[in-house]
Design a protein around this motif. Sequence first.
Motif, short mmCIF file in Angstrom:
data_model
loop_
_atom_site.label_atom_id
_atom_site.label_comp_id
_atom_site.label_asym_id
_atom_site.label_seq_id
_atom_site.Cartn_x
_atom_site.Cartn_y
_atom_site.Cartn_z
N GLY A 1 76.38 -131.59 2.46
CA GLY A 1 77.21 -131.91 1.31
C GLY A 1 76.86 -131.11 0.08
O GLY A 1 75.94 -130.28 0.07
N SER A 2 77.59 -131.38 -1.00
CA SER A 2 77.42 -130.64 -2.25
C SER A 2 76.54 -131.37 -3.25
O SER A 2 76.26 -130.84 -4.33
N ILE A 3 76.10 -132.59 -2.94
CA ILE A 3 75.18 -133.33 -3.81
C ILE A 3 74.08 -133.95 -2.93
O ILE A 3 74.21 -134.00 -1.71
N ALA A 4 73.02 -134.41 -3.57
CA ALA A 4 71.91 -135.00 -2.82
C ALA A 4 72.40 -136.22 -2.03
O ALA A 4 73.26 -136.98 -2.48
N THR A 5 71.83 -136.39 -0.84
CA THR A 5 72.18 -137.50 0.04
C THR A 5 70.90 -138.24 0.42
O THR A 5 69.87 -137.62 0.68
N VAL A 6 71.00 -139.56 0.45
CA VAL A 6 69.83 -140.41 0.72
C VAL A 6 69.88 -140.87 2.17
O VAL A 6 70.91 -141.36 2.65
N PHE A 7 68.74 -140.73 2.85
CA PHE A 7 68.58 -141.14 4.25
C PHE A 7 67.61 -142.31 4.29
O PHE A 7 66.58 -142.31 3.61
N HIS A 8 67.95 -143.34 5.09
CA HIS A 8 67.03 -144.45 5.31
C HIS A 8 66.92 -144.72 6.81
O HIS A 8 67.93 -144.82 7.51
N LEU A 9 65.66 -144.84 7.27
CA LEU A 9 65.37 -145.11 8.68
C LEU A 9 64.88 -146.55 8.81
O LEU A 9 63.86 -146.92 8.23
N HIS A 10 65.61 -147.35 9.57
CA HIS A 10 65.17 -148.71 9.86
C HIS A 10 64.20 -148.69 11.04
O HIS A 10 64.32 -147.86 11.95
N GLY A 11 63.26 -149.63 11.04
CA GLY A 11 62.41 -149.83 12.20
C GLY A 11 61.11 -149.07 12.23
O GLY A 11 60.15 -149.51 12.86
N HIS A 12 61.03 -147.90 11.55
CA HIS A 12 59.83 -147.07 11.63
C HIS A 12 59.61 -146.34 10.29
O HIS A 12 60.53 -145.68 9.80
N PRO A 13 58.39 -146.39 9.74
CA PRO A 13 58.06 -145.47 8.65
C PRO A 13 57.87 -144.07 9.20
O PRO A 13 57.55 -143.89 10.39
N PHE A 14 58.05 -143.06 8.35
CA PHE A 14 57.93 -141.68 8.82
C PHE A 14 57.10 -140.84 7.86
O PHE A 14 56.89 -141.21 6.69
N ARG A 15 56.63 -139.73 8.37
CA ARG A 15 55.94 -138.72 7.57
C ARG A 15 56.92 -137.62 7.18
O ARG A 15 57.75 -137.20 8.00
#
Length: 437
Positions: A365-379
Amino acid sequence: MKPRILDPNRREVLAGIGASLRASAAGLIAGGAGPLVTAQLALQARAATLALRPGQPATPVWELAAVSHLGDVRLKRFDSCQVVFRNNLTVPLAPVWYGLNAPAVADQFRGRGPVAPDATETSNISMPNAGTLLADFRLFEDGQKQPARPLPIVVAESSPVAVDRDVVVLIEEWRLRPDSTALPPGRDPKDTAALYTVNGGTSFELSAQAGERLRLRFINGSQRSVLAIKLENHEVQIMAMDGQPAEPFQARNGALVLAPGARADALVDAAASGRFLLHDGKEARQVGSLTISGRLERRPLSPPQPLPQNGLPETLDLKGALRFDVALGAPDAGWARPASFSVNSAPAFRAKPGRTVVLALKNPGSIATVFHLHGHPFRLLDRLDDGWKPYWLDTLAVEPGQTQRIAFAATAPGRWLIESVATDWAAPRLVRWYGVE
């Protein structure tokens, strides 16, 4: 300013729900039908108001409230918490927990949908990790008639942390019309003005003695905006990110940058008065202040020690990892609005339990996009995949046209949601799912 709750019989509600909780817990223990209940939490979806503009009518909002707690919701690690949720609003709703990393109460993968209006649901939720959690209704925002306030939930470590005070700092954003009504997210914000609150008020005033060590749990409870929060005249030591302990590190220039839904625990040794400044990417504004009154007589404070760990793996096998590309919000990539999501849709990826998973998160996309992962923290991986940042996350903002790589250990079997939402008030929230099976 505290919200005025539209609930004239609050004591009766507390008494009734408390009696229900005690009776249910006694039945579980006596019948041996489940784990011993060690904590009880009564939640309510209800209407409220906030005083957001001086001299103008209060703004109607919805909120997720803990009617069983007079202050912050504070639980303990390893609690088996009996949750009674009452929906006093006009659309089906259920709390969505961020940072829990366990099945939620309303989980379409397990045949449990949202709670109908004027209905109550009781469930047991385990608290395997200590940390700062957030519960809200953001997966149901398509049906909301008012913007909804989230609920911070603190799960304390098993061993005490050496601080003098532990303070939640919940930042929220609003889009206000000229008549002081507020626009729910996912709608065109034309003819509205942005406004930010901290802990429900238009100014956050914190008083401390010089020498006090404060644990400030910063939460970006906004729906679409990446925000930076700064405390002037102080060093800010980051101790945890998104509810998971980190190797302590100093915030650059004393500022924390948080994506919507992200959390950061920081230690601050109060030394001098200063302003809390909030930056939304366009301008900085004062949203509160720390005032020093007196001095706490004590020995010099020792450097902050890492928080107790939650049992996450010390290392990740990047060489043997499963690798997948995930295009955030791409129209042809299987994303759907939560209201039209189907458990029969194709997964974003699948992994066997015990495997390390590396995701290349691409933002077309042309602007920042937020990702969220359920179930597991990530590095968050370094650019060359030769290491990772010294903290865990569950939420990440990806700049336009960029790719970020993350890694996690697939330790929780089941089917889990992933979320994608652009940092635009009118943008729809989108979901897919992935499987650990």
